[in-house]
Design a protein around this motif. Structure first.
Motif, PDB file in Angstrom:
ATOM      1  N   ALA A 159       0.812  -1.216   0.000  1.00 25.38           N
ATOM      2  CA  ALA A 159       0.000   0.000   0.000  1.00 25.38           C
ATOM      3  C   ALA A 159       0.846   1.267   0.000  1.00 25.38           C
ATOM      4  N   ASN A 160       2.043   1.225   0.599  1.00 23.99           N
ATOM      5  CA  ASN A 160       2.806   2.447   0.808  1.00 23.99           C
ATOM      6  C   ASN A 160       4.164   2.496   0.110  1.00 23.99           C
ATOM      7  N   CYS A 161       4.725   1.333  -0.248  1.00 27.90           N
ATOM      8  CA  CYS A 161       6.123   1.301  -0.691  1.00 27.90           C
ATOM      9  C   CYS A 161       6.320   0.732  -2.087  1.00 27.90           C
ATOM     10  N   ALA A 162       5.430  -0.167  -2.530  1.00 27.78           N
ATOM     11  CA  ALA A 162       5.663  -0.918  -3.766  1.00 27.78           C
ATOM     12  C   ALA A 162       5.727  -0.025  -4.994  1.00 27.78           C
ATOM     13  N   GLY A 166       9.030  -1.345  -5.761  1.00 26.12           N
ATOM     14  CA  GLY A 166       8.696  -2.521  -6.553  1.00 26.12           C
ATOM     15  C   GLY A 166       7.931  -3.553  -5.771  1.00 26.12           C
ATOM     16  N   PRO A 167       7.152  -4.395  -6.436  1.00 26.44           N
ATOM     17  CA  PRO A 167       6.313  -5.385  -5.745  1.00 26.44           C
ATOM     18  C   PRO A 167       7.114  -6.395  -4.940  1.00 26.44           C
ATOM     19  N   GLN A 168       8.359  -6.688  -5.354  1.00 26.57           N
ATOM     20  CA  GLN A 168       9.198  -7.647  -4.635  1.00 26.57           C
ATOM     21  C   GLN A 168      10.329  -6.962  -3.870  1.00 26.57           C
ATOM     22  N   GLY A 169      10.294  -5.630  -3.792  1.00 18.53           N
ATOM     23  CA  GLY A 169      11.306  -4.914  -3.022  1.00 18.53           C
ATOM     24  C   GLY A 169      12.618  -4.702  -3.735  1.00 18.53           C
ATOM     25  N   GLN A 170      12.637  -4.842  -5.072  1.00 13.68           N
ATOM     26  CA  GLN A 170      13.884  -4.769  -5.818  1.00 13.68           C
ATOM     27  C   GLN A 170      14.191  -3.379  -6.366  1.00 13.68           C
ATOM     28  N   GLY A 171      13.461  -2.357  -5.891  1.00 10.12           N
ATOM     29  CA  GLY A 171      13.740  -0.992  -6.309  1.00 10.12           C
ATOM     30  C   GLY A 171      13.283  -0.673  -7.712  1.00 10.12           C
ATOM     31  N   ASP A 172      12.300  -1.416  -8.232  1.00 14.65           N
ATOM     32  CA  ASP A 172      11.890  -1.275  -9.626  1.00 14.65           C
ATOM     33  C   ASP A 172      10.404  -0.971  -9.766  1.00 14.65           C
ATOM     34  N   GLY A 173       9.872  -0.182  -8.837  1.00 14.38           N
ATOM     35  CA  GLY A 173       8.460   0.167  -8.906  1.00 14.38           C
ATOM     36  C   GLY A 173       8.153   1.091 -10.066  1.00 14.38           C
ATOM     37  N   THR A 181      16.768   9.971  -6.759  1.00 12.98           N
ATOM     38  CA  THR A 181      17.653   8.930  -6.241  1.00 12.98           C
ATOM     39  C   THR A 181      16.968   7.577  -6.389  1.00 12.98           C
ATOM     40  N   PRO A 182      17.631   6.569  -6.959  1.00 16.67           N
ATOM     41  CA  PRO A 182      16.998   5.249  -7.118  1.00 16.67           C
ATOM     42  C   PRO A 182      16.546   4.682  -5.776  1.00 16.67           C
ATOM     43  N   THR A 184      15.820   2.089  -2.735  1.00 15.12           N
ATOM     44  CA  THR A 184      16.619   1.003  -2.171  1.00 15.12           C
ATOM     45  C   THR A 184      16.097  -0.349  -2.643  1.00 15.12           C
ATOM     46  N   ASP A 185      17.023  -1.253  -2.970  1.00 18.09           N
ATOM     47  CA  ASP A 185      16.692  -2.640  -3.298  1.00 18.09           C
ATOM     48  C   ASP A 185      16.781  -3.444  -2.002  1.00 18.09           C
ATOM     49  N   PHE A 186      15.637  -3.821  -1.457  1.00 19.11           N
ATOM     50  CA  PHE A 186      15.606  -4.515  -0.173  1.00 19.11           C
ATOM     51  C   PHE A 186      15.949  -5.997  -0.295  1.00 19.11           C
ATOM     52  N   THR A 187      16.194  -6.478  -1.506  1.00 18.84           N
ATOM     53  CA  THR A 187      16.676  -7.850  -1.673  1.00 18.84           C
ATOM     54  C   THR A 187      18.187  -7.897  -1.813  1.00 18.84           C
ATOM     55  N   ASP A 188      18.843  -6.741  -1.755  1.00 22.04           N
ATOM     56  CA  ASP A 188      20.306  -6.650  -1.865  1.00 22.04           C
ATOM     57  C   ASP A 188      20.933  -7.169  -0.571  1.00 22.04           C
TER      58      ASP A 188
END
Length: 651
Positions: A159-162, A166-173, A181-182, A184-188
């Motif tokens: 609801a707030n971040c995707a 991105g839907p999987q947290g990879q910074g690609d929403g 600023t790109p 953050t990729d939370f899968t890194d």
């Protein structure tokens, strides 16, 4: 010569995998009531930031925690285990939110690896593989995560971040491209391993300039913590993925991106040891003890040899007999600053060695421990920490596949063959594989041919990631290939590197780790989690690449280090020396069997293949520069190889 570059890559990936296993001996006092021996134990020397290459599995970590940690920390991590009352200081309550929220995964991994001797916690760097330690770290966070927090955090995230992350947290929403600023990729793994839950919570609460707003006024404190817990879960194997995996805990690679204080090339890190001066050298004593790490007796009249190295060339060799209590003592030993010493023994036809001790200014004595082991023929003691697979498209209609197996023996016995001259372990090859080549050895030597592939006759000593097998083969390829690689040993993780030039890889067992670019070199990485013995790794390959392969490694030492940066790894001197130590032990065994290294090398048939001839000349040069071949024999052999190469090339 392309295969040579892959072999070089494989060798250095291998030695780097040993970096985190290199250790300094320390006296370890076991916790009360434990069955740990009060002897010298080794613990890895950690340097730089640590992170796992393949996602840790909390489900696997639970079984390890129950066995290794719960007796002190308690089944829920409250510090109330059955042995807690016997300790002078209470165990850490790792299952509490207060403690867990302050610790980053890298910090917990370091503590599990190195122990905390002041609080009577032993190190687990030797008894647990890297993958097992990361799995425990992943499970520790689940102990303090409230029920339903992950599900709540997932809803809040969508609801707030995707839209940005991105839907999987990879910074690609969908809004990521519009941000200054790109996201953050939370899968890194490298990023997340350094962040504690408190770090993530503060970022969510306060926001990050210029693009991320603060959520302290929009979400409640509990909601922000739930969101934090969900972000952490993005770097672990999910419950759905975990259900599809075996429950047996297995090893995983740790990546070490930087080694502060280490500069220069790979060879400079090793060969930079100053030449030992023969004038006015200090003399000292090298003593120590041989221990039977399998619990057996020390044999009588066991011979031990001390080897001294300057610039990777052996300059000192001394021998003596081990006493009945396992002790040994070398007197009047030259203590040249920078010289490295290692002690080795042969027991049950296998060579065992100490860690390497380097002489510092003012050193007058060195202490060493040489563990020896009883033997077993049960291959169940083995697991493959990592299976690396590289692809190269060099010739029309032919794909070259290079495979690197990093194998652990976490038992207290050396694995040997059931029958003399028979293989210790076997490897099956995919259907259609031809032109089999090896990094170390050949068919008829260390390796033997089988009806479905080949076998490795080398004994496998106990240790995490200590045994490596590197081989390559060709397979027919015409725009599409369904590769079926039989798996003979349980594999913890697979890492596949593919040229990013038109070659595509698919497979139900594979996860796409995306393109990786370092120093203008681009490749695509795929990973896979556990594979059971007897299963098959299925890979579908398609496309028409421009050719050339990965090109991660070129001939110079500096480019070797640059290429390996693609793995997020840095060269550590300790890892180099551990690799060199294993090379020494293998060569010592070769000399024992053949009478001398000279005769083993110089009696080998000269190959007819141009690439094999060039590789043989390079190997011969390396042996000569290391002081392992006499000059006249070296020059005669080299001239014979050069003459044969001219004949083959028709010039």
């Amino acid at each position: 010569m392309k295969f040579s570059r892959f072999i070089t890559l494989s060798l250095f990936v291998t030695l780097l995998s040993a970096c985190s296993s290199f250790s300094l001996a320390e006296d370890i006092t076991p916790p009360p009531g434990s069955n740990l021996p009060a002897v010298q134990t080794t613990q890895p020397a950690l340097s730089g930031s640590l992170y796992p290459l393949v996602s840790p599995n909390p489900a696997n970590g639970e079984a390890i925690f129950v066995e290794k940690c719960a007796p002190c920390h308690g089944t829920t991590g409250q510090g109330d285990g059955e042995q807690a009352s016997q300790l002078p200081n209470p165990p850490a309550a790792v299952g509490t939110e207060e403690l867990a929220r302050q610790a980053s995964p890298a910090q917990w991994y370091a503590i599990i690896t190195q122990g905390n001797l002041e609080r009577f916690m032993p190190p687990f760097g030797s008894s647990l593989s890297e993958r097992q330690r990361w799995d425990v770290v992943a499970f520790l966070y689940s102990l303090s995560t409230p029920p339903g927090a992950i599900s709540q955090g997932r809803e809040l995230y969508q609801a707030n971040c995707a839209s940005c992350h991105g839907p999987q947290g990879q910074g690609d929403g969908p809004q990521a491209a519009d941000l200054e600023t790109p996201p953050t990729d939370f899968t890194d793994q490298a990023f997340m391993a350094e962040k504690s839950a408190d770090d993530l919570f503060q970022s969510i609460s306060q926001g990050i300039d210029p693009g991320m707003p603060a959520y302290s006024g929009k979400l409640s404190e509990d909601e922000r913590w739930a969101l934090t817990d969900y972000l952490r879960s993005l770097t672990f194997v999910t419950s759905g993925e975990s259900a599809a995996l075996q429950s047996t805990p297995v090893p995983q690679e740790t990546s070490i991106p930087e080694a502060p204080g280490i500069t220069g090339t790979a060879e400079a890190a090793v060969a930079g040891t100053p030449e030992a001066s023969t004038a006015a050298l200090e003399r000292g004593e090298v003593k120590g003890k041989v221990i039977n790490a399998s619990g057996g007796e020390i044999p009588q009249d066991l011979n031990i040899t001390l080897h001294g190295f300057d610039n990777m060339q052996e300059t000192v060799t001394m021998s003596t007999t081990v006493q009945t209590d396992g002790s040994f003592d070398f007197q009047n030993v030259e203590m040249a600053p920078g010289r490295a010493y290692i002690a080795s023994v042969v027991y049950n036809d296998t060579v065992y060695g100490s860690d390497i001790s380097t002489v510092e200014d003012g050193t007058t004595d060195l202490d060493m421990v040489v563990p020896i082991y009883e033997t077993t023929t049960d291959t169940a003691v083995l697991s493959v920490d990592r299976l690396h697979i590289f692809f190269e498209y060099e010739e029309p209609d032919t794909l070259r596949v290079v495979e690197l197996y990093v194998i652990s023996n976490l038992s207290d016995r050396t694995l040997v063959s059931q029958e003399a001259s028979k293989p210790v372990i076997t490897f099956d090859l995919p259907e259609g594989a031809t032109n089999l080549q090896f990094q170390d050895g050949s068919l008829g030597g260390r390796y033997t041919q089988t009806s479905t592939g080949f076998g490795d006759t080398a004994a496998i000593r106990p240790g995490s990631g200590q045994h490596q097998v590197v081989f390559a083969y060709d397979i027919p390829y015409k725009s599409k290939l369904d590769l079926r690689q039989p798996i003979n040993l349980p594999v913890s993780a697979v890492v596949i590197l593919v040229p990013e030039d038109g070659l595509k890889v698919r497979g139900d067992q594979l996860q796409d780790a995306g393109p990786q670019t370092v120093q203008d070199m681009t490749y695509h990485m795929y990973t896979s989690d556990q594979l059971s013995a007897g299963s098959t790794l299925a890979i579908s390959i398609s496309g028409n690449p421009s050719g050339g392969g990965l090109n991660l490694v070129s001939g110079s030492s500096s480019n070797l280090v640059i290429g390996l940066a693609a793995f997020g790894l840095a060269l550590i001197v300790a890892g180099v020396w551990l690799y060199r130590r294993n090379q020494l032990l293998d060569r010592t065994a070769l000399a024992q069997e053949s009478g001398s290294i000279d005769s083993a090398v110089l009696s080998t048939a000269i190959p007819d293949d141009p690439d094999a001839l060039m590789d043989a000349i390079i190997a011969l040069d390396d042996l000569y520069q290391a002081g392992e071949l006499p000059e006249q024999a070296y020059r005669e052999r080299r001239e014979a190889m050069k003459a044969r190469l001219k004949e083959v090339l028709g010039s």
